[in-house]
Design a protein around this motif. Structure first.
Motif, PDB file in Angstrom:
ATOM      1  N   SER A   1      -3.576  -4.176  -0.121  1.00 31.14           N
ATOM      2  CA  SER A   1      -4.592  -4.699   0.805  1.00 31.14           C
ATOM      3  C   SER A   1      -5.994  -4.351   0.324  1.00 31.14           C
ATOM      4  O   SER A   1      -6.931  -5.135   0.488  1.00 31.14           O
ATOM      5  CB  SER A   1      -4.375  -4.144   2.217  1.00 31.14           C
ATOM      6  N   HIS A   2      -6.142  -3.153  -0.260  1.00 30.84           N
ATOM      7  CA  HIS A   2      -7.424  -2.723  -0.829  1.00 30.84           C
ATOM      8  C   HIS A   2      -7.196  -1.470  -1.654  1.00 30.84           C
ATOM      9  O   HIS A   2      -6.089  -0.935  -1.690  1.00 30.84           O
ATOM     10  CB  HIS A   2      -8.480  -2.509   0.257  1.00 30.84           C
TER      11      HIS A   2
ATOM     12  N   SER B   1      -9.119  -4.400  -6.596  1.00 35.48           N
ATOM     13  CA  SER B   1      -8.410  -3.366  -5.844  1.00 35.48           C
ATOM     14  C   SER B   1      -7.765  -2.291  -6.710  1.00 35.48           C
ATOM     15  O   SER B   1      -7.493  -1.198  -6.232  1.00 35.48           O
ATOM     16  CB  SER B   1      -7.328  -3.997  -4.959  1.00 35.48           C
TER      17      SER B   1
ATOM     18  N   ASP C   1     -13.049  -5.557  -1.073  1.00 36.13           N
ATOM     19  CA  ASP C   1     -11.865  -6.133  -1.707  1.00 36.13           C
ATOM     20  C   ASP C   1     -10.693  -6.301  -0.744  1.00 36.13           C
ATOM     21  O   ASP C   1      -9.582  -6.616  -1.171  1.00 36.13           O
ATOM     22  CB  ASP C   1     -11.420  -5.253  -2.883  1.00 36.13           C
ATOM     23  N   HIS C   2     -10.915  -6.135   0.551  1.00 37.06           N
ATOM     24  CA  HIS C   2      -9.798  -6.073   1.500  1.00 37.06           C
ATOM     25  C   HIS C   2      -9.152  -7.441   1.710  1.00 37.06           C
ATOM     26  O   HIS C   2      -9.820  -8.450   1.834  1.00 37.06           O
ATOM     27  CB  HIS C   2     -10.269  -5.511   2.839  1.00 37.06           C
TER      28      HIS C   2
ATOM     29  N   PRO D   1     -13.272  -9.036   3.844  1.00 40.53           N
ATOM     30  CA  PRO D   1     -14.199  -7.993   3.384  1.00 40.53           C
ATOM     31  C   PRO D   1     -14.931  -7.327   4.546  1.00 40.53           C
ATOM     32  O   PRO D   1     -15.139  -7.926   5.597  1.00 40.53           O
ATOM     33  CB  PRO D   1     -15.174  -8.775   2.502  1.00 40.53           C
TER      34      PRO D   1
ATOM     35  N   GLU E   1      -8.829 -13.235   2.757  1.00 44.75           N
ATOM     36  CA  GLU E   1      -9.850 -12.273   2.340  1.00 44.75           C
ATOM     37  C   GLU E   1     -10.587 -11.780   3.579  1.00 44.75           C
ATOM     38  O   GLU E   1     -11.111 -12.574   4.355  1.00 44.75           O
ATOM     39  CB  GLU E   1     -10.821 -12.911   1.347  1.00 44.75           C
TER      40      GLU E   1
ATOM     41  N   ASP F   1       0.804  -1.229   0.000  1.00 38.00           N
ATOM     42  CA  ASP F   1       0.000   0.000   0.000  1.00 38.00           C
ATOM     43  C   ASP F   1       0.837   1.279   0.000  1.00 38.00           C
ATOM     44  O   ASP F   1       0.689   2.138   0.876  1.00 38.00           O
ATOM     45  CB  ASP F   1      -0.948   0.010   1.205  1.00 38.00           C
TER      46      ASP F   1
ATOM     47  N   THR G   1      -8.360  -3.454   8.428  1.00 36.91           N
ATOM     48  CA  THR G   1      -9.310  -4.379   9.042  1.00 36.91           C
ATOM     49  C   THR G   1      -9.218  -4.297  10.557  1.00 36.91           C
ATOM     50  O   THR G   1     -10.216  -4.037  11.240  1.00 36.91           O
ATOM     51  CB  THR G   1      -9.065  -5.819   8.539  1.00 36.91           C
TER      52      THR G   1
ATOM     53  N   THR H   1     -13.747  -2.580   3.154  1.00 37.93           N
ATOM     54  CA  THR H   1     -14.121  -2.567   1.736  1.00 37.93           C
ATOM     55  C   THR H   1     -14.353  -4.025   1.363  1.00 37.93           C
ATOM     56  O   THR H   1     -13.905  -4.937   2.059  1.00 37.93           O
ATOM     57  CB  THR H   1     -13.014  -1.991   0.829  1.00 37.93           C
TER      58      THR H   1
ATOM     59  N   HIS I   1      -6.282  -8.135  -4.665  1.00 35.01           N
ATOM     60  CA  HIS I   1      -7.643  -8.570  -4.996  1.00 35.01           C
ATOM     61  C   HIS I   1      -7.984  -8.080  -6.400  1.00 35.01           C
ATOM     62  O   HIS I   1      -7.530  -7.012  -6.830  1.00 35.01           O
ATOM     63  CB  HIS I   1      -8.611  -7.996  -3.964  1.00 35.01           C
TER      64      HIS I   1
END
Length: 239
Positions: free
Chosen positions: A54-55, A81, A113-114, A108, A106, A30, A133, A111, A78
């Motif tokens: 991560s997202h 993402s 897509d996290h 979610p 995964e 990220d 998360t 978001t 993902h």
């Protein structure tokens, strides 16, 4: 350790992470500011091979294009993402690192897509990159493309999976405010009081906890009641 932390000093107090892949190659998780990543690479004599997402929130992908252009790195994440994903990661997938394995989980809710990344050395859980998360003493919100019902199930599942000794690597430095929220709900929580004092003494940036500590101070990990977690998240949104 598989994971190195970079504090970005961004407006949202983001963390980036460098993951050792082996043979001098690393992944960055990220990235926001390419300059910080490049400085770390030079200082540590490493080659950037992968941008690991991560997202897709902007504060987690802002530096992706520039780093890919500079280093020819692949983008892993993902399928939803980013505009281009070179390697789509799936739940339960395990990837070799310099010291062991990284399991893709995964997660979610913040978001849809996290992803989180759980690291093993000699088959033992050691570290987890949770990004938005789970934070130190808190969890993410669901305000920007999330779903609270799904998120609660994610939190319960992750809390069940991750062992006490695992070091938590979150996406933001929110520990002080999160501990204050804990104490607003549980003013007699001695573990939270002591941890907040330690944060004040040592500073919040790069402050490290493991899941054993989190299960004493993180209200969202201290209950398995679905409705209670929802109520806590709604209170935190308004706090």
């Amino acid at each position: 350790m598989n994971v190195h932390q970079i504090y970005t000093d961004s407006p949202l107090r983001n963390y980036n992470y460098i993951v050792e892949l082996g043979n001098g190659e690393v992944a960055v998780v990220d990235p926001i500011y390419p300059k910080l990543v490049n400085e770390w690479l030079v200082e540590n004599n490493r080659v950037l091979a992968v941008v690991l997402l991560s997202h897709g929130h902007h504060d987690h992908v802002a530096g992706v294009d520039e780093l890919v252009q500079q280093h020819g790195a692949q983008i892993w994440g993902h399928k939803d993402s980013y505009k281009k994903i070179d390697r789509i990661l799936e739940d339960g997938e395990k990837i070799s690192t310099a010291l062991g394995e990284m399991e893709v989980i995964e997660t979610p809710g913040h978001t849809m897509d996290h992803l989180c990344f759980l690291f093993y050395e000699s088959g033992k859980q050691v570290e987890i990159i949770t990004m938005d998360t789970v934070f130190n003493a808190g969890i993410g919100n669901c305000k920007n493309g999330g779903n609270l019902d799904v998120f609660v199930e994610t939190i319960l599942d992750l809390n069940e999976k991750v062992e006490d000794q695992v070091i938590l690597w979150p996406g933001h430095d929110y520990i002080e405010n999160n501990l204050r929220f804990t104490l607003s709900i549980e003013p007699e929580n001695e573990d939270a009081k002591e941890l907040l004092e330690q944060v004040h003494k040592e500073g919040s940036v790069k402050f490290r906890t493991n899941f054993a500590t989190e299960r004493k101070v993180n209200l969202f990990l201290m209950t398995k009641d679905v409705e209670e977690i929802k109520k806590l998240r709604n209170k935190r949104d308004k706090w």
